[in-house]
Every structure is written in structure tokens, then in C-alpha cells.
Design an enzyme around this catalytic site. Structure first.
Site, PDB file in Angstrom:
ATOM      1  N   GLU A 146     -33.812 -34.159 -18.805  1.00 16.86           N
ATOM      2  CA  GLU A 146     -34.964 -34.423 -19.537  1.00 16.86           C
ATOM      3  C   GLU A 146     -34.954 -34.817 -20.841  1.00 16.86           C
ATOM      4  O   GLU A 146     -35.567 -35.576 -21.236  1.00 16.86           O
ATOM      5  CB  GLU A 146     -35.992 -33.247 -19.492  1.00 16.86           C
ATOM      6  CG  GLU A 146     -37.500 -33.282 -19.636  1.00 16.86           C
ATOM      7  CD  GLU A 146     -38.162 -33.826 -18.530  1.00 16.86           C
ATOM      8  OE1 GLU A 146     -37.920 -34.731 -17.621  1.00 16.86           O
ATOM      9  OE2 GLU A 146     -39.602 -34.059 -18.747  1.00 16.86           O
ATOM     10  N   ASP A 147     -34.090 -33.978 -21.537  1.00 12.21           N
ATOM     11  CA  ASP A 147     -33.913 -34.144 -22.931  1.00 12.21           C
ATOM     12  C   ASP A 147     -32.920 -35.020 -23.724  1.00 12.21           C
ATOM     13  O   ASP A 147     -32.950 -35.334 -24.718  1.00 12.21           O
ATOM     14  CB  ASP A 147     -34.032 -32.695 -23.501  1.00 12.21           C
ATOM     15  CG  ASP A 147     -35.318 -31.965 -23.393  1.00 12.21           C
ATOM     16  OD1 ASP A 147     -36.185 -32.447 -22.876  1.00 12.21           O
ATOM     17  OD2 ASP A 147     -35.134 -30.567 -23.583  1.00 12.21           O
TER      18      ASP A 147
END
Ligand code: MN
Length: 711
Positions: free
Chosen positions: A76-77
Site C-alpha cells: 500500500e505505502d
């Protein structure tokens, strides 16, 4: 500060060295991936995944879950792909991380809280591996512990979601340590003042009662020791939210709730639990009606314990819970308790697969339930919640629809409303156009595009899964076919009546009653329908009607052979007028109709070779005419011999499009190095339109024969 080495020390208590090594490797990978990122508190980002892994370590979760915890924000990051993780750490870990990321992407915040239960189910449905949820719960727990300096409204929103979704899921899975902490942290974020007041009141009440608690505890412990029963007595605190709820829901004053002294006795085995119960009831008088045997009849999430309430000194109630160590682990960690390693165990619990573990948990519940002789119904609920066969998707408004596994867009449309299904022409899934046959996945948002007057398609029956969609489509098609068959039947019958110089409209009402009895039909529509479907001959029916009209004495009347008036077809392929796929008739072609039983009228070109057989059966053949106003697209197949060259397809496509026609299919066979045969299926308006296109193709260089395919 808590470090990876601290964690590794802790893991040494239950994991083999090579697995600890893998967990460390995942940590270093995450550290690098999140390099430069910081948490809102200013700490390096990697402290968060490390803390999440630590929560799981306290629950003795397996090394793959811990690795997934380390890596849970990486996709996600930091833009690392799932495949990259699979290459580094193996597919199971990559799958876990991917599952957690997917849950993170769904925002529940902007959807109605009233649907909380469906959200819980959706989350469960999206996590095919139960460990995904356990990692996600730990992630949420650490985020709640560090809500810190967020804006109050944002805090409240996250807290509400935590309370409605994640705390409840933790409860369903029996992971009560996490549930209770999530509940208290959420409560403090939503109602900071009330939480603070209760906290202070609890602290002062505890101070006041300390000596009384100690006194009761030691007398309980003493009576166990006297009977030589092994057991440990501990004092029990109510958590903030449960105190608050009791005050609010039962309208009890704080003092009354705190007036209760709570204890827990942990012992070795089930027999000891009941023996200790006897001892305790001997020591203090039990409050009638307050004894509960959750050992014999466990709660839905597997919770087992004996509960009793006693009259203490001066009538102060004492609540006592008695359970084994195993039951205690189950009460705290629920489904996660099944990942606990037993010392010296050689076979790896994970080798069985996490789902098998979870299933074992459910099976265990079932066993307990069977022994208790209680209904299995509630356990079925638990099972369905954990391993849902259903999928959960959003409507554009954020409502959740529950559909069976394998359901498609069309199933969804019909589940919203029959009209939406019937008028459905297209669909967007998560804002992208998608085919109507697309199988849905939990968490998707669906938007159905409808058009007034659109109708269901026969082909939908090939892929819909729900009974509702299936029967609605059938119903709509049948209705449509009926209407068309009646229309066609009326035209056929009127045509057959022409030689008798009459028509349906001219015949007397009274004629029908008798004719219907003779023809064994109940209504004119039923009669016309059977004519339109080809189940009855129009000229036979016409003859009967005329006979009846003339009192049955005109049987010998000479009928002028009447094929002079052709039935007019106004196009639009429907349910009872079909265009033959063998010869692809076009408006302008000479055509005949063949009435085929159950199918209605099939339109062929007069020259179609398939008609030769049918010509022996002239009663089923009809002269047809094209209506002037026809404006539909009809398919036609061409075979073109042309010189092979680059860009030929594009050239043909451009030419056809310029002539306002569409290419439906194109195929090229190379006959030799120089010559190709192009098989082209077009849709055109009619014969004239086709002639124009063929003329244009002829104008291309080096074109050979162009043939319109008939069979
Ligand atoms: Mn996280």
C-alpha cells in the site's frame, strides 16, 4: 524503545530459530521499504509494523502471520508488488499481505453504520485466510493505541468504525483481549470526558475496596487449598465500555455496578471446575438463578466457563468465573488460540493450512455443541460467518447486497429490483465498464446502467446463478414471446381468412365461443399464440371459424387458393420471427417464411437450399414481404478474393465504416503468397446498402470474386 531483537527474544519462547530468522528478514525488508517514512508521532514508520508483529507474538501466532505483519503496509505505502513479496518471502506471506491491503482499501467510514453487521461479513468474506483478519485486527489495535494527535472528528470516525466492525469481528472470533482493548480505546476516543470520569471513579472505588478484595480473594484461595484443589484466584476488573453500557442501558448508578466484586479461578481440568464450584458455593451462599454452565453449553464463539454469583459479607455480591487454563486461552484469544504451539511439537500446525485450523476450531465448537445436546443452528451461523459462501457488494449509495458465490452483474441487477434487471444494458464495477456476465467479488461497488424498454437477453440464462434472476428472465422472455406470437398469429389468421372474404375483426363474437370449444382453446389470445408459435395451422383454424359462422353447413364451399396476400414482416428479430442463419436474408431479398413448431416464423431467402425439403410441406410455408419502414441491421456474410497486402484489414474496415455499416467478424485465409480470401460478416440495412458496399470493395485494386454466402 522496542526493537526487533526484543521481539526475537520473545519469539524464542515458541518459534524455532529458522522461523525467527525469517521474521527478522521481513523486518529488515520493511525497514528498507519504509525508509524515510515517519509516523505522525515522528517515529520511523517501521515501528508500527514491528508493534503489530509484537501484538501477534503475544498471541503466539505463527511466523507467516508475523512476517505479514512486518510487511502489511509495504504494498500500500511503498509500491512494492505482491509478486516481489512472493519472490522474497513465498506465496503464503504475499497472499496474507495482499489480503490485509485489500481490507485497508475499503473505507467503511462513509457508509451507513446501520449495515455494520454486513460489513463484518464482507470483511470475513474478503479474507479467505483467517490470519488476514487476525493481522488486520492487530494493525487496527496498534493504530488505536496511537491515535494521538489526530483531529477529534477524525478520531471519532475511526473509533466508530473500530467499534462497529473490528471490535465485533474480534468478538465473533472469540479474540477477547483485542476486543476489549479496541472497545475501551474507541470509547475513550468517542466520549473522552465520560471515559475519563469512569476511569477516575474506578480508580478511587478500587482504592476503597482494596482490603475487601484481598480478604475475599484469600478466603477463596484458602478454601481451595483446604480441599487440596489446584487453582489460582485472581481479581477481575470490568472494562470501561462495559461499565458505561451498564450505566446507560440498565440505568444503574455507578456505585451499584462497582459494588460487585469479580474473581476468576483458573484450574487444571473440567472436573476440578465443578469441584471448585462446590467449594465456592459452600463458602458463600449462591444467588439463586445466577449460575450459568457455559462448559456444558458453550457460547457461540466457543467461550467456556462456569459463572456464579455469591452473597458476600454484608450482602455484597461476588461474581466468580471458574475455568481451565485452556478455556482461559480460548476466552482470551479465541480462534487465534489455535496457533499456540505446544512444546516439542514436531508437526507444524501451519502445514495443515490456516483454514484447516480455523475449520478445526469450528469443528471443535460443533463437537462441544453436540455434547451439550443443544440446537446446531447457532453454530451454523458462526460457520457461515467465518467461511461465507456469499459475497458482499456495494450499491452506488453504499448499501450492501448479499449474493451467492459466483453471482454476476445480472444477478445483482435483479436482486436490486426486477425492473432494473429487465432494463439492464451495461454496468460499471468500481467505476469501470464491465461485461454483464462478470462474476462479482466482495467489496466491489456496482452501478447498473438501464435503458427504458430494454429487455432481458436469452443468453443471460447461460451465466446467471440466482433463482430470482433466472425466473425473472424466463418470465420476461415468455411474456415477450407470447405478445409477439399473438401478433404474428393474428396476421397469419387474417391472411388465411382473406380467401373467405372475411377477417377476425368482421367475425361475430358468438362464432368464437363455439369455435374455441371445438379447437380446445380458452381464449382468442391463446388461439393466436398457438398459431404464431406454429403449433396450429392458420388455414385449418380459418376454415373452422368460417364453418361455424355459416352454421357448419358450408364445408364444401370452394376456397380460392389464396397466397395472393403476403404476410408483411417489419423487421426487428424477436422471439417468434427469426431470420435464418443459413442464408442471412436482407430487406429487399425475396423471402419466404417457414412456420416451425414452437419457434414461430423463420424467414429464409427464397433461394435458400434448406427450403427444398420444406417445399414438400407447403402448408407451413408463407409468402413474405418486407415492410417499407424497416430500419434494422442485418448480418450478411461475404467472401472476397483479393491480393494479399499489408494493411488490408484496416483498408476494408475503413471502407465498411465509411459506408455506415459495421464489421461483425473478419477472417483472412492466405491462399498463396499473392492471393487471400477474406471472410467478412457485416451488418447492413438491406440489399441496396449491401450493393453499395460491394461496389466500393470492387473499386479496391486487385479484387477477384466477391460472393455473398448463402449456406
Ligand atoms: Mn498498518
Amino acid at each position: 524503545m522496542f526493537t526487533i531483537d526484543d521481539l526475537a527474544d520473545r519469539l524464542g519462547g515458541y518459534l524455532p530459530p529458522d522461523e525467527i530468522q525469517q521474521v527478522k528478514r521481513a523486518f529488515y525488508y520493511a525497514e528498507q521499504a519504509h525508509d524515510g517514512q515517519r509516523r505522525r508521532s515522528g517515529e520511523p514508520y517501521v515501528t508500527h509494523p514491528l508493534a503489530v508483529a509484537n501484538i501477534l507474538a503475544n498471541m503466539h501466532m505463527d511466523h507467516q502471520s508475523l512476517m505479514a505483519a512486518m510487511l502489511h503496509d509495504v504494498i500500500e505505502d511503498t509500491g512494492v508488488s505482491k509478486n516481489a513479496l512472493a519472490a522474497q518471502f513465498g506465496k503464503p506471506v504475499a497472499e496474507l499481505v495482499d489480503g490485509v491491503s485489500k481490507l485497508t482499501q475499503i473505507t467503511f467510514e462513509d457508509k451507513a453504520v446501520a449495515q455494520a453487521e454486513n460489513f463484518q461479513k464482507m470483511v470475513l468474506a474478503m479474507s479467505r485466510d483467517i490470519r488476514v483478519i487476525i493481522v488486520k485486527l492487530a494493525d487496527r489495535l496498534h493504530n488505536m493505541r496511537t491515535l494521538g494527535a489526530l483531529r477529534p472528528d477524525k478520531k471519532r470516525r475511526i473509533a466508530r468504525e473500530t467499534l462497529e466492525i473490528y471490535a465485533r469481528i474480534a468478538g465473533r472470533l472469540g479474540i477477547n483481549t483485542i476486543r476489549i482493548e479496541l472497545e475501551d480505546l474507541s470509547f475513550q476516543a468517542i466520549h473522552p470526558m465520560r471515559a475519563e470520569r469512569i476511569k477516575r471513579a474506578v480508580a478511587s472505588a478500587r482504592g476503597n475496596r482494596r482490603s475487601a478484595m484481598r480478604e475475599i480473594q484469600s478466603s477463596l484461595q484458602q478454601s481451595l487449598d483446604d480441599e487440596a484443589l489446584k487453582g489460582t484466584v485472581v481479581g477481575r476488573q470490568k472494562h470501561l465500555l462495559s461499565i458505561y453500557k451498564k450505566m446507560r442501558d440498565q440505568r444503574k448508578p455507578f456505585a451499584e455496578i462497582m459494588d460487585v466484586f469479580g474473581f476468576r479461578i483458573i484450574t487444571e481440568d473440567v472436573a476440578s471446575c465443578y469441584r471448585i464450584l462446590g467449594v465456592v458455593h459452600n463458602l458463600y451462599k449462591p444467588v439463586p438463578g445466577r449460575f450459568k454452565d457455559y462448559i456444558a453449553i458453550p457460547k457461540a464463539n466457543g467461550y467456556q466457563s462456569l459463572h456464579t454469583t455469591l452473597f458476600g459479607q454484608r450482602g455484597m455480591p461476588i461474581e466468580v468465573q471458574i475455568r481451565t487454563r485452556e478455556m482461559e486461552a480460548m476466552a482470551n484469544n479465541g480462534i487465534a488460540a489455535h496457533w499456540l504451539y505446544k512444546a516439542g511439537q514436531t508437526d507444524h500446525p501451519i502445514a495443515e493450512g490456516s483454514h484447516a485450523r480455523a475449520r478445526a476450531w469450528v469443528k471443535g465448537l460443533l463437537e462441544m455443541q453436540r455434547h451439550a445436546g443443544d440446537s446446531l443452528e447457532f453454530i451454523e451461523h458462526v460457520k457461515n460467518d467465518l467461511f461465507p459462501d456469499d459475497i458482499y457488494v456495494f450499491t452506488p449509495k453504499g448499501d450492501i447486497m448479499e449474493l451467492p458465490q459466483g453471482a454476476t452483474v445480472i444477478d445483482f441487477a435483479y436482486s436490486v429490483h426486477t425492473d432494473i434487471g429487465n432494463n439492464c444494458i451495461a454496468c460499471r464495477i468500481d467505476r469501470h465498464l464491465a461485461p454483464l456476465s462478470t462474476r462479482l467479488e466482495s467489496g466491489q461497488t456496482l452501478e447498473i446502467i438501464t435503458a427504458p424498454g430494454a429487455r432481458p437477453n436469452l443468453a443471460w440464462l447461460n451465466f446467471v446463478t440466482t433463482a430470482k434472476a433466472r425466473s425473472a428472465i424466463r418470465h420476461a422472455l415468455k411474456h415477450q414471446q407470447q405478445a409477439e406470437a399473438i401478433m404474428l398469429g393474428r396476421r397469419l389468421l387474417n391472411k388465411a381468412l382473406t380467401p373467405f372474404e372475411t377477417s377476425l375483426e368482421e367475425l361475430d363474437e358468438s362464432v368464437f365461443g363455439q369455435a374455441f370449444r371445438e379447437l380446445d382453446v380458452t381464449s382468442l389470445d391463446a388461439l393466436l399464440e398457438s398459431l404464431g408459435l406454429g403449433n396450429r395451422m392458420a388455414h385449418v383454424v380459418a376454415r373452422r371459424l368460417v364453418d361455424v359462422a355459416h352454421g357448419g353447413d358450408q364445408r364444401d364451399q370452394v376456397i380460392t387458393e389464396g397466397n395472393d396476400k403476403a404476410v408483411v414482416i417489419s423487421g426487428s428479430e424477436g422471439m417468434v420471427i427469426n431470420f435464418a442463419r443459413c442464408c442471412h436474408p436482407l430487406p429487399g431479398d425475396p423471402v419466404v417464411g417457414h412456420l416451425s413448431v414452437g419457434k414461430g416464423l423463420v424467414v429464409h431467402r427464397s433461394e435458400c437450399r434448406n427450403l427444398t425439403d420444406l417445399k414438400n410441406d407447403p402448408e407451413k410455408l408463407f409468402a413474405l414481404e418486407w415492410s417499407e419502414s424497416i430500419d434494422d441491421d442485418f448480418p450478411v456474410a461475404l467472401r472476397i478474393e483479393i491480393e494479399s497486402r499489408r494493411g488490408l484489414v484496416a483498408e476494408l474496415a475503413g471502407l465498411v465504416t465509411d459506408a455506415d455499416a459495421n464489421i461483425e467478424r473478419i477472417g483472412i485465409e492466405e491462399r498463396d503468397a499473392r492471393l487471400s480470401t477474406v471472410n467478412l460478416t457485416l451488418s447492413v440495412k438491406g440489399r441496396v446498402h449491401l450493393a453499395r458496399i460491394i461496389k466500393r470493395i470492387r473499386n479496391l485494386p486487385n479484387v477477384g470474386k466477391i460472393t455473398r454466402m448463402a449456406n
